[in-house]
Write a protein that holds these residues in place. Structure first.
Motif, PDB file in Angstrom:
ATOM      1  N   LEU A1106       0.822  -1.206   0.000  1.00  0.00           N
ATOM      2  CA  LEU A1106       0.000   0.000   0.000  1.00  0.00           C
ATOM      3  C   LEU A1106       0.859   1.259   0.000  1.00  0.00           C
ATOM      4  CD1 LEU A1106      -2.777  -1.308   2.327  1.00  0.00           C
ATOM      5  CD2 LEU A1106      -3.099  -0.457   0.013  1.00  0.00           C
ATOM      6  N   ALA A1107       2.097   1.105  -0.490  1.00  0.00           N
ATOM      7  CA  ALA A1107       3.021   2.238  -0.470  1.00  0.00           C
ATOM      8  C   ALA A1107       2.453   3.441  -1.199  1.00  0.00           C
ATOM      9  CB  ALA A1107       4.348   1.811  -1.094  1.00  0.00           C
ATOM     10  N   ASP A1108       1.801   3.211  -2.349  1.00  0.00           N
ATOM     11  CA  ASP A1108       1.316   4.361  -3.116  1.00  0.00           C
ATOM     12  C   ASP A1108       0.265   5.146  -2.346  1.00  0.00           C
ATOM     13  OD1 ASP A1108      -0.302   2.161  -3.243  1.00  0.00           O
ATOM     14  OD2 ASP A1108      -1.108   2.655  -5.226  1.00  0.00           O
ATOM     15  N   VAL A1109      -0.587   4.422  -1.642  1.00  0.00           N
ATOM     16  CA  VAL A1109      -1.606   5.092  -0.843  1.00  0.00           C
ATOM     17  C   VAL A1109      -0.947   5.965   0.221  1.00  0.00           C
ATOM     18  CG1 VAL A1109      -3.439   4.692   0.840  1.00  0.00           C
ATOM     19  CG2 VAL A1109      -3.314   3.307  -1.235  1.00  0.00           C
ATOM     20  N   ILE A1110       0.025   5.377   0.885  1.00  0.00           N
ATOM     21  CA  ILE A1110       0.683   6.092   1.982  1.00  0.00           C
ATOM     22  C   ILE A1110       1.464   7.293   1.444  1.00  0.00           C
ATOM     23  CG2 ILE A1110       2.420   5.882   3.792  1.00  0.00           C
ATOM     24  CD1 ILE A1110       1.594   2.848   3.900  1.00  0.00           C
ATOM     25  N   GLU A1111       2.187   7.069   0.337  1.00  0.00           N
ATOM     26  CA  GLU A1111       2.967   8.168  -0.240  1.00  0.00           C
ATOM     27  C   GLU A1111       2.079   9.340  -0.606  1.00  0.00           C
ATOM     28  OE1 GLU A1111       4.898   6.372  -3.549  1.00  0.00           O
ATOM     29  OE2 GLU A1111       6.322   5.276  -2.300  1.00  0.00           O
ATOM     30  N   GLU A1112       0.960   9.035  -1.223  1.00  0.00           N
ATOM     31  CA  GLU A1112       0.087  10.113  -1.665  1.00  0.00           C
ATOM     32  C   GLU A1112      -0.548  10.831  -0.494  1.00  0.00           C
ATOM     33  OE1 GLU A1112      -2.512   8.884  -4.765  1.00  0.00           O
ATOM     34  OE2 GLU A1112      -3.706  10.714  -4.569  1.00  0.00           O
ATOM     35  N   GLU A1113      -1.020  10.061   0.454  1.00  0.00           N
ATOM     36  CA  GLU A1113      -1.702  10.661   1.582  1.00  0.00           C
ATOM     37  C   GLU A1113      -0.746  11.537   2.393  1.00  0.00           C
ATOM     38  OE1 GLU A1113      -4.896  10.469   2.132  1.00  0.00           O
ATOM     39  OE2 GLU A1113      -4.933  11.482   4.080  1.00  0.00           O
ATOM     40  N   LEU A1114       0.496  11.089   2.501  1.00  0.00           N
ATOM     41  CA  LEU A1114       1.453  11.838   3.319  1.00  0.00           C
ATOM     42  C   LEU A1114       2.322  12.767   2.486  1.00  0.00           C
ATOM     43  CD1 LEU A1114       2.591   9.170   5.919  1.00  0.00           C
ATOM     44  CD2 LEU A1114       1.335  11.265   6.363  1.00  0.00           C
ATOM     45  N   ASN A1115       2.055  12.809   1.180  1.00  0.00           N
ATOM     46  CA  ASN A1115       2.831  13.673   0.284  1.00  0.00           C
ATOM     47  C   ASN A1115       4.323  13.366   0.393  1.00  0.00           C
ATOM     48  OD1 ASN A1115       3.335  15.552  -1.655  1.00  0.00           O
ATOM     49  ND2 ASN A1115       2.942  17.340  -0.339  1.00  0.00           N
ATOM     50  N   LEU A1116       4.667  12.126   0.053  1.00  0.00           N
ATOM     51  CA  LEU A1116       6.048  11.666   0.161  1.00  0.00           C
ATOM     52  C   LEU A1116       6.583  11.343  -1.218  1.00  0.00           C
ATOM     53  CD1 LEU A1116       5.440   9.030   2.953  1.00  0.00           C
ATOM     54  CD2 LEU A1116       6.516  11.268   3.269  1.00  0.00           C
ATOM     55  N   LYS A1117       7.884  11.459  -1.362  1.00  0.00           N
ATOM     56  CA  LYS A1117       8.509  11.057  -2.613  1.00  0.00           C
ATOM     57  C   LYS A1117       8.803   9.553  -2.603  1.00  0.00           C
ATOM     58  CE  LYS A1117       8.301  14.908  -4.544  1.00  0.00           C
ATOM     59  NZ  LYS A1117       7.224  15.036  -5.515  1.00  0.00           N
ATOM     60  N   LYS A1118       9.055   9.033  -1.435  1.00  0.00           N
ATOM     61  CA  LYS A1118       9.479   7.644  -1.393  1.00  0.00           C
ATOM     62  C   LYS A1118       9.110   7.016  -0.054  1.00  0.00           C
ATOM     63  CE  LYS A1118      13.933   6.596  -1.318  1.00  0.00           C
ATOM     64  NZ  LYS A1118      15.346   6.435  -1.745  1.00  0.00           N
ATOM     65  N   LEU A1119       8.675   5.769  -0.119  1.00  0.00           N
ATOM     66  CA  LEU A1119       8.438   4.991   1.094  1.00  0.00           C
ATOM     67  C   LEU A1119       9.404   3.819   1.047  1.00  0.00           C
ATOM     68  CD1 LEU A1119       6.344   4.503   3.552  1.00  0.00           C
ATOM     69  CD2 LEU A1119       5.448   2.740   2.065  1.00  0.00           C
ATOM     70  N   THR A1120      10.231   3.701   2.078  1.00  0.00           N
ATOM     71  CA  THR A1120      11.266   2.674   2.054  1.00  0.00           C
ATOM     72  C   THR A1120      11.039   1.686   3.180  1.00  0.00           C
ATOM     73  OG1 THR A1120      12.743   4.421   1.355  1.00  0.00           O
ATOM     74  CG2 THR A1120      13.743   2.303   1.892  1.00  0.00           C
ATOM     75  N   SER A1121      11.063   0.424   2.798  1.00  0.00           N
ATOM     76  CA  SER A1121      10.962  -0.633   3.792  1.00  0.00           C
ATOM     77  C   SER A1121      12.367  -0.982   4.263  1.00  0.00           C
ATOM     78  CB  SER A1121      10.287  -1.841   3.147  1.00  0.00           C
ATOM     79  OG  SER A1121      10.442  -2.956   3.972  1.00  0.00           O
ATOM     80  N   CYS A1122      12.594  -1.046   5.551  1.00  0.00           N
ATOM     81  CA  CYS A1122      13.931  -1.296   6.081  1.00  0.00           C
ATOM     82  C   CYS A1122      13.886  -2.473   7.051  1.00  0.00           C
ATOM     83  CB  CYS A1122      14.461  -0.076   6.839  1.00  0.00           C
ATOM     84  SG  CYS A1122      14.557   1.389   5.828  1.00  0.00           S
ATOM     85  N   ASP A1123      15.008  -3.156   7.161  1.00  0.00           N
ATOM     86  CA  ASP A1123      15.115  -4.216   8.158  1.00  0.00           C
ATOM     87  C   ASP A1123      15.057  -3.627   9.554  1.00  0.00           C
ATOM     88  OD1 ASP A1123      15.317  -6.043   6.209  1.00  0.00           O
ATOM     89  OD2 ASP A1123      17.509  -6.046   6.176  1.00  0.00           O
ATOM     90  N   HIS A1124      15.701  -2.505   9.674  1.00  0.00           N
ATOM     91  CA  HIS A1124      15.728  -1.868  10.983  1.00  0.00           C
ATOM     92  C   HIS A1124      15.980  -0.385  10.786  1.00  0.00           C
ATOM     93  CE1 HIS A1124      20.070  -1.392  10.725  1.00  0.00           C
ATOM     94  NE2 HIS A1124      20.067  -2.597  10.168  1.00  0.00           N
TER      95      HIS A1124
END
Length: 1316
Positions: A1106-1124
RNA sequence: GGGCGUAUAGCUCAGUUGGCUAGAGCGCAGCUCUGAUAAAGCUGAGGUCCUCGGUUCGAAUCCAAGUACGCCCA
């Protein structure tokens, strides 16, 4: 095509919907549609047709309507019968006022027949009024035409023949009286009226059964009595009229007969005894009853004192604990339990007995003794000189005690115990010695009967003293002057010890407000010694809501209730079918009586007077003329003049309205009824009680097999086939006897502060005041969403603020009764409108207004659900959940469950689905845009389904939505095309077909010669049944593809995983907003990156998806998944007690401590899903030795990991998800933020200029900030697209009347013009 | 006096079989967003979960006692 949706205008819309329903007979269509389907039977509790409805009536009526609508939509045939309570004192009181008759004699002079006709008129008048009000509420049931009721009212008492059309469509003629007596019968339809002959006669049948079981008797009892009303009040009625009153209470002394004390008391024998001047100290709040004193009661187990007054050496006996007892000390401070019952001003605090004697010169205690030692002491009564005190056999004469008289009975007696075993005489208030007047108090009367002492009943029907009471004769018992007269007399006899003002809660006549007195009366009773049978029936019923413990409350009443007084010496009501002859045989009085079970029986027994009754209803005065022959004596028996308790009228309706007497098969198909719902305070001892009792008795001699089969399968409501009588008839079970299966109670409507609303002080809110100011959908939702176990704080009526309301008949500022209409403010209603109805309407209007622009066709081929975007499937999945919940909660009779689930859904729809998908609706039209089509189709389905789901709750707004979405939405032809084709204007039916776009093809239309016409082809190909109203639709079913019975089971099952994923996305967005807030970064300012980490791989993937939803709602350029997020944040590890507790028990405390002291790095593997071993020192053992450290293996599931600090980035976490937001702003990001600000300002200008959403414009601006100019230049294409601008130009010539606005950190002046 | 019920944020109330940092709405304060405008969202402050014991590793939750309030009965 849809019609454009504007403002909600809820109230105006409600009136339009009412008109639509009426003009199109939607309710009739619903009944036709459901005829023959399984039955669901609601039984309406009769509303007293005596006044217009207030908002408090609307709560229950909303339940009644909502559940009936639900069961209709789920395919049931319903009874649809409203009820009016018609008989009884309530009506008499109002008619007395209308006719200005002040007393019973005035009514008799006016003429009982005319008076009874006036009562009928009043009932019909208000039945008509309440019918209209109920219709306004949206209450669908088989209403009588209010004009017919008013016509009947106007003709009551005349011989004129009236012709009416009944609700079922029959034409009937007769005198108004004849017609009125038959209202509500099964053939005619319409509301039932408890004054109907059927209702009265069914009560006769009940009383006959009581008689056959020997349960009817005439009793003498001391009852609360209204002197002005000339009537006794039942136990039930008294509770309604309690008031705080100040009476003069007195301490009085009863002289002991010489030597009496020393004769019996061991204590006193041994002490110095004075034989003279000894007294019992007695206290009473009703001085007039002293005239009729017969005995004095003590509690044998209580300690009493012998007190010597220093003033004159007199000796007094009274309870030891009462000497210093702080009388009404608590009430003095806190009042009597209700706000209006605070201690009356001007009434001094009460003195203790000790204080009274101290003020009179002091006292000393000479001895202590038990109450038991005093029993048998003789005393002299205060009014032994009255002739009544010397009358043998008492007053009135009782042959059982013909050798005794009042003054010969004066002794100290044991007060005994009540039915629960508690002593009747207790210490505390009073003196512990209770003055007993068996003719003046109910407890006294019972005790007198037990002891076999005489009774002296001093009062006549008007509440005044009878002959035989010397100077008291003729005085009124409640007159304060009478009390003063008692004091004078006592003073003269040197018996008065003290007089004081005493506030207490005292029963009053609820109609006149007069004080009630206790008077010995002869009334008719039902012996309720069969209460255990009623209890069994009570047990078999489902009592809702659970938290009220209705079953226990009813059982408690059934345990403690007394015999049921069913008679009342009044005029308007059920004529009790009891015929009597009183006579004497050898000086002994005899009473023969018989009960008639039906008019037929009466007719067969009548020996005179039948011709007087013929042609009239079986009411007074006509029925009083009928005489029957006493088979024992051969002489005439006359009807007692009493009328019946009105709760009999309401209690019989499970039988009288279901054709028990006339059509057993029809009755069987309805009994027991499925649901009863009523406001419960009070009804446990009124309506619920009477229904349970009457049903138990009615079913007493019925047997299974012949009597009924309904109880055999209580879970189904389908009609039972009639069966031949069983070979062995069995007694009925409680489940077969019960009148209804489920009872849903609800509490009271209160004002804003939780206080009762009163008609008298102008705080009661009339129904239309609320309806036309708040809207009935709003009110209905408020009622349905509220917890029935709690009072509803409705709001406030501002009686000093008159308002004008709009009604169908035009604006008005007063009610039909001429009362001013005042402003009503209701916080809960405003909340419902703001949180439920407006978001629902906004969602609907958003959809329709864009669907119009895009010419969305609901009949276009569906985009397969699997191919729709995740967010579409998410809202559809939620919709499925809502359907299932709604069905479940409606069937549990729990509308709050429906409403709260719907509220949550509407919130998701408007604040997530629509917000997230707006851009899909804004895109320009392209035929190949299936994503956009999917959005429309998804929302269309959601809104149509919602309209159906909520139709029982908010029937008006749902109808409006449905009419536009479905009826207009499916219309594909323009009207003029059709008119042209038909060659004529449209009649009503063809107009409807037209609105459906020919979805229903009327038979009567002739197929045009040119049957190749496109119109005809289309119509023929889309012959589908589309209900004309949302209320004719099936209630949505879960997992069904559509609403038709086409067997298409292809489901759209709930996707709980999807719901969980979306909840996670919403969580991340919420956390992101929180971080933005903390860092003071507005959402329009784009940010470079958000990183998140989550140890649970499933949730991690869920968020990624759901990265696109989150990016748009929060006005972000990138959502990155990290191990930590180790380099960005630090962690805190907390024990999961639920996981660790069961494993380690007592060690848990030590683990928690160790965990807090452990280096976080040691615990880091937990975040990677690995376990960690800790050495835990468990502290000292019981023997005081150091224990060995224990090795504890911690699994990831044992520990909660939370984020604590952030470095450079800002971070937070919740429910195992950690996020970090980059706060670094590059020039590019800043420029984009400026561009977004600019767009926003232009949109505001568009709105201010009232532009249509598709209008194109030219935009001009003037900025002296270089960054802004650069940003706007770089983003000009974006800006033009977003704002539908043809041009975007910087100009220095600023027009007047423009304002500068903030864009980024700079001030910019913007203005627009419509493009040519 | 007896029975039943209730006691959680300023107000109205949730809190399921004991378990994570006790929640919601309103009100208040601040902010945001607005191409849904009678809009809407977010954040914050605010709690001795009535008191005291007990059971338990652990109690708002279960038990006992008490206090206060409400309803019913007397």
């Amino acid at each position: 095509m849809f019609e454009k949706v504007g403002d909600a205008s809820f109230i105006k819309g409600e009136h339009e919907v009412l008109k639509f329903w009426e003009q199109n007979s939607i309710f009739d269509k619903l009944r036709q549609q459901n005829a023959g389907k399984p039955k669901w039977n609601f039984l309406d509790g009769p509303i007293t047709a005596n006044n217009p409805m207030g908002v408090h009536h609307a709560w229950g009526r909303t339940y009644k309507d909502a559940y009936q609508r639900y069961y209709a939509m789920t395919g049931h045939e319903l009874r649809y019968q409203n009820g009016f309570d018609c008989q009884g004192l309530w009506v008499e009181v109002e008619v007395e006022k209308e006719l200005n008759l002040g007393s019973k004699t005035a009514i008799a002079e006016y003429g009982i027949d005319k008076f009874v006709d006036a009562c009928k008129r009043r009932v019909l008048k208000f039945a008509a009024r309440q019918t209209e009000q109920s219709i306004r509420l949206g209450y669908w049931t088989d209403w009588d035409d209010p004009d017919t009721l008013r016509l009947l009212a106007s003709k009551i008492g005349t011989e004129e023949v009236v012709t009416i059309t009944t609700p079922s469509g029959k034409t009937e003629s007769g005198t108004a009286s004849e017609l009125v007596a038959r209202l509500g019968n099964a053939e005619w339809g319409g509301s039932y009226f408890t004054f109907s002959t059927e209702n009265n006669e069914t009560i006769w049948a009940f009383l006959k059964k009581c008689f056959r079981r020997g349960k009817i008797y005439r009793g003498y009892d001391v009852m609360p009595w209204s002197g002005r009303g000339g009537s006794a009040y039942s136990q039930m009625e008294v509770a309604d009229g309690r008031k705080l009153t100040v009476h003069k209470s007195i301490f009085v002394r009863f002289p002991l007969v010489q030597n009496a004390a020393s004769q019996t008391s061991e204590v006193l024998k041994t002490s110095e005894v004075s034989n003279a001047n000894e007294f019992l100290l007695v206290w009473t709040t009703t001085p007039w009853t002293l005239t009729s004193n017969v005995a004095a009661a003590v509690n044998p187990d209580l300690d009493y004192v012998k007190l010597r007054s220093k003033r004159d050496g007199s000796v007094y006996y009274f309870a030891k604990d009462n000497l210093e007892y702080p009388r009404l000390a608590k009430e003095f401070k806190e009042g009597f339990g209700r706000t209006e019952w605070s201690w009356p001003t001007g009434v001094p605090k009460l003195k203790s007995i000790a204080q009274i004697f101290k003020e009179q010169g002091g006292y000393e205690i000479e001895a202590t003794l038990k109450g038991s030692e005093m029993i048998g002491w003789e005393y002299t009564g205060p009014f032994d000189d009255l002739p009544a005190q010397s009358a043998l056999g008492g007053v009135p004469f009782d042959p059982r005690v013909k050798d005794k008289c009042g003054k010969a009975c004066h002794r100290v007696v044991d007060g005994g115990r009540d039915f629960k075993g508690n002593p009747m005489v207790v210490a505390g208030e009073g003196t512990g010695i209770v003055h007993i007047a068996p003719g003046c108090g109910d407890v006294d009367h019972t005790l007198g009967q037990q002891l076999g002492i005489v009774g002296i009943a001093p009062l006549g029907e008007d509440g005044s003293f009878l002959d035989g009471f010397g100077p008291f004769t003729g005085r009124n018992s409640t007159d304060p002057a009478t009390a003063e007269f008692v004091f004078e007399q006592l003073k003269a006899k040197h018996l008065l010890v003290n007089v004081e003002q005493y506030p207490h809660i005292y029963p009053h006549c609820w109609r006149t407000g007069d004080e009630l007195v206790f008077r010995l009366v002869d009334e008719w009773f039902i012996n309720m010694d069969w209460r255990d049978e009623i209890k069994e029936v009570t047990e078999s019923i489902r009592w809702l809501p659970d938290s009220v413990n209705g079953k226990e409350r009813e059982l408690e009443w059934l345990t403690s209730m007394r015999d049921w007084m069913i008679s009342k010496k009044r005029f308007w009501g059920l004529a009790l079918p009891i015929w009597v002859e009183e006579y004497e045989v050898n000086g002994e009085k005899r009473l023969d009586f018989e009960v008639m079970g039906s008019l037929e029986e009466l007719k067969s027994r009548a020996v005179e007077g039948w011709e007087v009754l013929e042609g009239h209803t079986p009411h007074r005065p006509w029925i009083d003329a009928v005489k029957i022959k006493n088979p024992k004596t051969g002489r005439l028996m006359s009807r007692i003049v009493d009328v019946g308790n009105p709760w009999l009228d309401a209690g019989i309706v499970p039988f009288s309205t279901t054709q028990f007497n006339t059509n057993r098969e029809a009755w069987q198909s309805q009994y027991p009824l499925d649901l009863v719902t009523e406001c419960f305070p009070g009804q446990f001892r009124n309506w619920f009680y009477s229904m349970l009792s009457l049903a138990t008795m009615m079913m007493w001699d019925e047997v299974s097999g012949t009597a009924l089969a309904a109880g055999d399968s209580p879970e189904t409501s389908s009609p039972q086939p009639s069966r031949p009588p069983a070979a062995s008839a069995l007694p009925l079970t409680a489940e077969q006897k019960r009148p209804f299966k489920t009872l849903l109670g609800h509490r009271l409507v209160m004002n804003e502060d939780g206080q009762p609303m009163h008609k008298s002080d102008g705080t009661a809110i009339w129904f239309e005041e609320a309806a036309e100011q708040l809207g009935v959908d709003t009110m209905r939702w408020m009622y349905l969403a509220h917890n029935p176990a709690q009072d509803l704080r409705f709001g406030t009526r501002h009686k000093d603020k008159p308002v004008t309301i709009e009604t169908p008949d035009g604006p008005t500022d007063h009610t039909a009764e001429g009362l001013p209409v005042c402003e009503v403010v209701s916080k809960p209603a405003d909340e419902v409108r703001r949180q439920i109805l407006i978001p629902l309407w906004n969602s609907y209007s958003f959809f329709v207004n864009y669907a119009r622009l895009d010419e969305f066709d609901p009949l276009a081929p569906q985009v397969p659900v699997e191919e729709r975007p995740e967010i579409d499937r998410w809202i559809l999945s939620n919709l499925q959940a809502l359907i299932a919940t709604s069905r479940r909660e409606f069937e549990n009779y729990n509308t709050p469950g429906v409403c709260s689930a719907a509220a949550a859904f509407i919130d998701d729809l408007s604040n997530w689905y629509i917000r997230r998908n707006r851009r899909r609706f804004w895109r320009s039209r392209e035929a190949s845009d299936t994503d956009k089509l999917a959005a429309y189709q998804t929302m269309y389905e959601v809104l149509v389904t919602l309209a159906k789901l909520l139709a029982p709750c908010a029937p008006f707004v749902c109808e409006r939505m449905y009419q536009n979405l479905v009826v207009n939405g499916l219309r594909t032809l323009e009207r003029n095309e059709l008119v042209k084709w038909l060659g004529s204007e449209l009649d009503e039916q063809s107009n409807w077909a037209f609105r459906l776009g020919f979805k229903r093809w009327p038979e009567k239309w002739e197929v045009p010669a040119d049957n190749n016409s496109a119109v005809y082809a289309f119509a023929k190909n889309s012959c589908e049944d589309v209900p004309r109203s949302v209320h004719l639709c099936r209630f949505p079913q879960p997992d069904w593809r559509n609403d038709h019975d086409d067997g298409d089971m292809e489901g759209r099952p709930l996707d709980p995983e999807l719901n969980e994923r979306m909840a996670l996305a919403q969580l991340v967005v919420k956390l992101g907003h929180k971080l933005r807030e903390e860092a003071d970064l507005r959402v329009r300012q784009p940010l470079a990156e958000l990183r998140f980490a989550c140890s649970d791989p499933w949730r991690r993937i869920a968020i990624e998806r759901l990265a696109d939803v989150i990016e748009e709602e929060l006005n972000l350029k990138k959502l990155t998944s990290c191990d930590h997020l180790d380099d960005l944040v630090s962690y805190v590890y907390k024990p999961n007690q639920k996981a660790l507790g069961p494993k380690y028990g007592k060690l848990l405390g030590a683990i928690t401590q160790t965990l807090a002291a452990t280096d976080p790095n040691t615990l880091a593997p937990l975040r990677r899903g690995e376990s960690v071993t800790l050495k835990v020192d468990s502290g000292r053992t019981g023997s005081g030795q150091e224990s060995q450290p224990t090795e504890v293996v911690l699994l990831p599931a044992d520990i909660f990991i939370t984020t604590q600090q952030a470095a450079e980035w800002i971070s937070t976490d919740e429910r195992g998800v950690q996020i970090a937001l980059s706060t670094h702003l590059t020039p590019e990001l800043l420029q984009e933020g400026i561009a977004r600000d600019f767009v926003r300002q232009v949109q505001q200008l568009r709105k201010d200029a009232n532009l249509e959403i598709q209008d194109r414009i030219n935009v001009y601006y003037s900025a002296d900030n270089g960054d802004v100019t650069v940003a706007l230049t770089n983003w000009s294409e974006y800006l033009k697209t977003e704002t539908l601008a043809n041009t975007l130009d910087a100009l220095n010539a600023i027009p007047t009347d423009t304002k500068s606005v903030t864009v980024g950190n700079a001030k910019v002046t913007i203005w627009i013009e419509v493009a040519k």
